[in-house]
Design an enzyme around this catalytic site. Sequence first.
Site, PDB file in Angstrom:
ATOM      1  N   SER A   1      72.933  43.713   2.454  1.00  0.00           N
ATOM      2  CA  SER A   1      71.249  43.913   2.463  1.00  0.00           C
ATOM      3  C   SER A   1      70.583  42.497   3.303  1.00  0.00           C
ATOM      4  O   SER A   1      71.235  41.771   3.150  1.00  0.00           O
ATOM      5  CB  SER A   1      71.297  43.536   1.193  1.00  0.00           C
ATOM      6  OG  SER A   1      69.742  43.822   0.549  1.00  0.00           O
TER       7      SER A   1
ATOM      8  N   TYR B   1      71.881  39.159  -7.561  1.00  0.00           N
ATOM      9  CA  TYR B   1      71.913  40.092  -6.348  1.00  0.00           C
ATOM     10  C   TYR B   1      71.575  39.897  -5.240  1.00  0.00           C
ATOM     11  O   TYR B   1      72.767  39.651  -4.170  1.00  0.00           O
ATOM     12  CB  TYR B   1      70.823  41.220  -5.821  1.00  0.00           C
ATOM     13  CG  TYR B   1      70.405  42.096  -5.062  1.00  0.00           C
ATOM     14  CD1 TYR B   1      71.186  43.219  -4.992  1.00  0.00           C
ATOM     15  CD2 TYR B   1      69.663  41.463  -4.172  1.00  0.00           C
ATOM     16  CE1 TYR B   1      71.598  44.386  -4.514  1.00  0.00           C
ATOM     17  CE2 TYR B   1      69.811  43.005  -2.987  1.00  0.00           C
ATOM     18  CZ  TYR B   1      70.377  44.279  -3.228  1.00  0.00           C
ATOM     19  OH  TYR B   1      70.711  45.218  -2.170  1.00  0.00           O
TER      20      TYR B   1
END
Length: 329
Positions: free
Chosen positions: A162, A187
């Site tokens: 990501s 994350y």
Amino acid sequence: MAWSSSQQPLGSPFGPDATADEVLAGVDLRGRFVIVTGGHQGIGFEATRALAGAGAEVLVGARSPERAAGKVAGIAGVEVDQLDLVDPASVDAFVGRRLAAGRPVDVLVNCAAVAAPAERTIDAYGHEIQFATSHLGPFRLTLGLRPLLRAAHGARVVNVSSGAQRMGTIRWDDPDFTEGYSPGAAYAQAKRANVLFAVELDRRWADEGIRGYAPHPGVVIGTNLNNRPEDREAYREQGLLDEEGRPVIDPGAGKKTPAQGAATVVFAAASPLLDGIGGVYLKDSEVSVVDGEDRPLTADSIPADAHPDSVDPEAARRLWELTEKTLGL
């Protein structure tokens, strides 16, 4: 700091609005065997569908095989097997079944992830759940499948990352966030780990014909990972949802449909443009530039180019060694 000379654009003909089907147009994957973790939902489902559509036989690894089978029913060439990435016994059993079958693995797509919990959540072994699901489990799985990847004589390992890798920091002394837990920080750490894992895997295994990639799909709203009601107001503020609560699609700004998000994943998995290239982070079906500038996230701009620290070979080696020690491998 140095990084791979391959970490620079190669002149891909695909843009940010390309779909998975468009990227695979004309690519013949008949006879190829692909494993996709979490390949029954969201971006993973679109990758599974497109890869199977190009002729590959796809095995979806899922915690609930029954649920996953219902999602992929009707897609020719797709099967499902049980795989829980936060359970080492489940990972080892999955690997054991594959080794017993003996079929070479041409592509492994480590796509499964878990929604960031508001409160710190750990697995049965005390590991922070995002790091465990997105890095520790896939690391164990990938190392277990190494003989079958080697046997393919030209395999690819795809760790779905990501743009959050830009904000990630590996907490070398506390990767499980025993102190100072933040959903976003956890994350981002997991997503940076995806890139570093691909970099070091490629360094170690390229001579065996196994190459590593870390694609950024873009921001895809509406998957099971980011469709929680409590997150929707934040998404509106970030320009990801309109006033009616519908996803804003603007591929040039990184806001994509699932089919567009899967494009860079299947580009990593199967595009001949990447033959001979590995250990790279990808964006918009292209090798990303490296950008170390501090670029804020706004409603109109989602920075997602490779951060120098995400492709740092020394950090990649250090993470590999830390992961081996953590897993006792």
